[in-house]
Design an enzyme around this catalytic site. Structure first.
Site, PDB file in Angstrom:
ATOM      1  N   LYS A 219     -70.351 105.784  63.649  1.00 50.19           N
ATOM      2  CA  LYS A 219     -71.777 105.906  63.930  1.00 50.19           C
ATOM      3  C   LYS A 219     -72.110 107.389  64.007  1.00 50.19           C
ATOM      4  O   LYS A 219     -71.479 108.132  64.773  1.00 50.19           O
ATOM      5  CB  LYS A 219     -72.132 105.227  65.247  1.00 50.19           C
TER       6      LYS A 219
ATOM      7  N   ASP B  48     -74.434 102.575  73.256  1.00 53.46           N
ATOM      8  CA  ASP B  48     -74.254 102.633  71.808  1.00 53.46           C
ATOM      9  C   ASP B  48     -73.886 101.287  71.188  1.00 53.46           C
ATOM     10  O   ASP B  48     -73.893 101.157  69.960  1.00 53.46           O
ATOM     11  CB  ASP B  48     -73.158 103.647  71.447  1.00 53.46           C
TER      12      ASP B  48
END
Length: 275
Positions: A10, A128
């Site tokens: 990510k 996240d």
């Protein structure tokens, strides 16, 4: 029966810190993308829940309940068993969501073998994890719970570089000087090429960069090394220490990787494309 799920890196192309709530959680506004560089989670039916970790970056990765993969499995169903194998290729505590992406991949794989719907509310696992449930470009706002799909992200190659140091996110936030900064524009543009995306990013920020450099000064060396490549744009992801360079589709990122590895063999680096 077994199934595999990819846990991609990510990358925060932007990370604007726009405020802090009374409970101490910071408000963010971030353009998040994913790359075809990442870990793999393999899940097989079993009577008991267990975790094994292998791969080039497996050293030091816990296999007890401190690992977010097992916590994700217990959140999904605390009574069921599975044999989970996590192949680690991403460095830990590196700002590219390795643990969160692993947890999200585990949830997808476990739902497949347990025949369960993929959960929507996973914020309890960390800020996240929600954004990692959908491995596509998204705008992340709030404390990680407000997600908006980003349409038509242009094709880009990417180079990820980590100098081999772990960075504590809480420590970086403690070093942050300003916690009330402007957000991204309300309406994001439609970028028609890697070049137009890079031009737009020049006017955006990662508000944690200066704080992360204060905590780990070597991050400044990584950013300098990326600036010396042919990258269209370079920056730091998350709270560091991983930094990235964006390239047009083609061989630029791979060539830069070869050069960087020759100059800095102790650094972790990988090249790929955005998903």
């Amino acid at each position: 029966m077994a199934t595999e799920s990819f846990a991609p890196a990510k990358i925060n192309l932007t990370l604007h810190v726009t405020g802090r709530r009374a409970d101490g959680y910071h408000l963010l506004d971030s353009l998040v993308v994913f790359a075809d560089i990442g870990d793999t989670v393999r899940v097989q039916a079993a009577e008991k829940l267990s975790l094994m970790v292998d791969g080039p970056m497996s050293a030091g990765v816990p296999v007890d309940d401190s690992n977010l993969v097992l916590r994700a499995a217990r959140l999904l169903n605390p009574a069921r068993g599975a044999q989970i194998t996590l192949t680690k290729r991403l460095p830990a505590s590196s700002g590219i969501g390795g643990g969160s992406s692993d947890a999200a991949a585990s949830l997808r794989a476990l739902c497949a073998i347990w025949n369960l719907p993929v959960p929507e509310d996973v914020l309890a696992l960390g800020a996240d994890v929600p954004v990692c449930m959908q491995t596509r470009a998204q705008r992340l706002q709030g404390v990680g719970e407000v997600l908006s799909a980003v349409e038509r992200l242009p094709e880009c190659d990417i180079l990820l570089v980590n100098p081999g140091v772990a960075v504590s996110t809480p420590e970086v936030f403690r070093a942050l000087q300003s916690r009330d900064n402007p957000a991204m524009p309300a309406d994001l543009p439609i970028w028609d090429s890697a070049e137009t995306l890079a031009d737009w990013l020049q006017g955006q920020r990662n508000d944690l960069t200066a704080a992360a450099v204060a905590v780990q000064p070597v991050i400044a060396e990584v950013l300098e090394a990326l600036c010396a490549t042919q990258a269209l744009y370079s920056g730091m992801s998350g709270s560091g220490a991983t930094c990235f360079g964006l390239f047009p589709p083609g061989t630029g990122a791979a060539a830069a990787l070869t050069t960087l590895q020759a100059r800095r063999p102790s650094w972790w680096a990988a090249s790929g494309t955005l998903l």
